[in-house]
Write a protein that holds these residues in place. Sequence first.
Motif, PDB file in Angstrom:
ATOM      1  N   TYR A 199       0.830  -1.204   0.000  1.00 16.50           N
ATOM      2  CA  TYR A 199       0.000   0.000   0.000  1.00 16.50           C
ATOM      3  C   TYR A 199       0.868   1.259   0.000  1.00 16.50           C
ATOM      4  O   TYR A 199       0.589   2.236  -0.712  1.00 16.50           O
ATOM      5  N   MET A 200       1.931   1.230   0.799  1.00 17.85           N
ATOM      6  CA  MET A 200       2.777   2.406   0.947  1.00 17.85           C
ATOM      7  C   MET A 200       3.591   2.707  -0.317  1.00 17.85           C
ATOM      8  O   MET A 200       3.856   3.859  -0.640  1.00 17.85           O
ATOM      9  N   LYS A 201       3.971   1.648  -1.055  1.00 20.84           N
ATOM     10  CA  LYS A 201       4.828   1.808  -2.233  1.00 20.84           C
ATOM     11  C   LYS A 201       4.045   1.717  -3.547  1.00 20.84           C
ATOM     12  O   LYS A 201       4.645   1.620  -4.620  1.00 20.84           O
ATOM     13  N   ALA A 202       2.735   1.752  -3.471  1.00 22.37           N
ATOM     14  CA  ALA A 202       1.911   1.512  -4.665  1.00 22.37           C
ATOM     15  C   ALA A 202       2.033   2.595  -5.729  1.00 22.37           C
ATOM     16  O   ALA A 202       1.859   2.337  -6.910  1.00 22.37           O
ATOM     17  N   LEU A 212      -9.260  -5.204  -2.902  1.00 23.51           N
ATOM     18  CA  LEU A 212      -9.862  -6.502  -3.217  1.00 23.51           C
ATOM     19  C   LEU A 212      -9.084  -7.222  -4.322  1.00 23.51           C
ATOM     20  O   LEU A 212      -8.950  -8.449  -4.303  1.00 23.51           O
ATOM     21  N   GLU A 213      -8.569  -6.455  -5.281  1.00 26.26           N
ATOM     22  CA  GLU A 213      -7.764  -7.066  -6.348  1.00 26.26           C
ATOM     23  C   GLU A 213      -6.483  -7.686  -5.781  1.00 26.26           C
ATOM     24  O   GLU A 213      -6.087  -8.796  -6.164  1.00 26.26           O
ATOM     25  N   ILE A 214      -5.853  -6.974  -4.860  1.00 26.02           N
ATOM     26  CA  ILE A 214      -4.646  -7.488  -4.214  1.00 26.02           C
ATOM     27  C   ILE A 214      -4.961  -8.771  -3.445  1.00 26.02           C
ATOM     28  O   ILE A 214      -4.233  -9.767  -3.523  1.00 26.02           O
ATOM     29  N   GLN A 215      -6.080  -8.750  -2.716  1.00 25.66           N
ATOM     30  CA  GLN A 215      -6.483  -9.933  -1.959  1.00 25.66           C
ATOM     31  C   GLN A 215      -6.776 -11.108  -2.889  1.00 25.66           C
ATOM     32  O   GLN A 215      -6.388 -12.251  -2.602  1.00 25.66           O
ATOM     33  N   MET A 216      -7.432 -10.852  -3.997  1.00 24.37           N
ATOM     34  CA  MET A 216      -7.775 -11.927  -4.921  1.00 24.37           C
ATOM     35  C   MET A 216      -6.518 -12.565  -5.511  1.00 24.37           C
ATOM     36  O   MET A 216      -6.418 -13.802  -5.596  1.00 24.37           O
ATOM     37  N   TYR A 276      -5.687  -2.016   5.376  1.00 29.78           N
ATOM     38  CA  TYR A 276      -5.959  -0.880   4.497  1.00 29.78           C
ATOM     39  C   TYR A 276      -6.471   0.325   5.288  1.00 29.78           C
ATOM     40  O   TYR A 276      -6.027   1.465   5.079  1.00 29.78           O
ATOM     41  N   CYS A 277      -7.382   0.084   6.214  1.00 33.68           N
ATOM     42  CA  CYS A 277      -8.010   1.172   6.964  1.00 33.68           C
ATOM     43  C   CYS A 277      -7.234   1.571   8.213  1.00 33.68           C
ATOM     44  O   CYS A 277      -7.464   2.642   8.763  1.00 33.68           O
ATOM     45  N   SER A 278      -6.322   0.698   8.666  1.00 30.89           N
ATOM     46  CA  SER A 278      -5.587   1.003   9.891  1.00 30.89           C
ATOM     47  C   SER A 278      -4.108   0.653   9.722  1.00 30.89           C
ATOM     48  O   SER A 278      -3.353   1.424   9.149  1.00 30.89           O
ATOM     49  N   SER A 279      -3.699  -0.535  10.201  1.00 36.82           N
ATOM     50  CA  SER A 279      -2.300  -0.948  10.106  1.00 36.82           C
ATOM     51  C   SER A 279      -2.207  -2.461  10.268  1.00 36.82           C
ATOM     52  O   SER A 279      -3.173  -3.119  10.683  1.00 36.82           O
TER      53      SER A 279
END
Length: 353
Positions: A199-202, A212-216, A276-279
């Motif tokens: 998420y940080m380097k996206a 959701l795409e990452i999770q899939m 995603y929403c926290s840490s």
Amino acid sequence: MEPPGLTTTMRRILLLIHCLILPIGICGGPLMMRLYYVEGGSRIWLSSWLQTGGWPLTLIPLAILYYYRRKTEGSNAKFYLMTPRIFIASFVIGVATGLDDFLYSWGGSKLPVSTSSLLLAAQLAFTAVGAFFIVKLKLSPFSINAVVLLTVGAVLLGIRSNGDRPEGVTSKEYIIGFMMTLLAAALYGVILPCIELIYMKAKQAITSTLVLEIQMIMSFAATVFCTVGMIANKDFQAMSREAKQFNLGEARYYTVIVCTAAIWQCFFVGIIGVIYCSSSLMSGVMIAVLLPVTEVLAVIFFKENFSGEKGLALFLSLWGFVSYFYGEFRQTKKQKNTSPEAEMTITTHTESV
């Protein structure tokens, strides 16, 4: 750091939703896996496969989100948002998740739920250390206190479980299962901060669709890894035979298989949403605090003993949970108090220029 494009209110709503989804997977996943083994299942690679085999279910919310984008953006709406760089990173982490699933399934086949819960305790400690080194997450005194309390409480459940070796499991198998569980804890404690690092380097907006795409992709890669294991171990050929010998009957065997895959998907979607929403540390705390709930359910469904140690662990887990969120509350309040001062400083500086 607040995810791009999300207001504080929306972030909290999404966090709440994922925190409601997560317990289904955290509590239901281990219990369904244990049910499979207790009632006659023995295929470790199959059990590993089920932890991520429900990945096609992720296509449902992705289709809804795509329909919404088409409605608002028209023909300019992209079919997918993931870049090749994020795809490769997600796939690699997914393969590591598949290995972790195998280690966890091996441990779960030899240990009762009360002892395999040691995985969750050790995982929190590994996640805290991993988040500190990988994503440079600052640990407040309240976070450290929560990690210590939750870890001590959960470790107590494992260490003080007397005479809990399942029938038919040798001492050697028990020890190997215990070590596999700890290895799974260490590996997943590294995986969670790595997801946060994506998420940080996206270098692009992190939206619900991208999450959701990452999770899939992660679940797909893990499923491919476990599928190779199933093929090598000839699990697909053995499933029909195992279904006929299942204690609950052949029909319920396949019901258990399908429900297990669906419930585990709630775990992974919930985990990646909380990150995603926290840490990643928050996700580790959520896993640990729901540990006592899993313990209580194990007592109800599998007649496991609920000793005084388990009661003490419940108390420590709740204490740690309150400690963590009190720290988050104080941090949020501090940020709100300093924001007006920062804005005033910027305004004054601008006027003077």
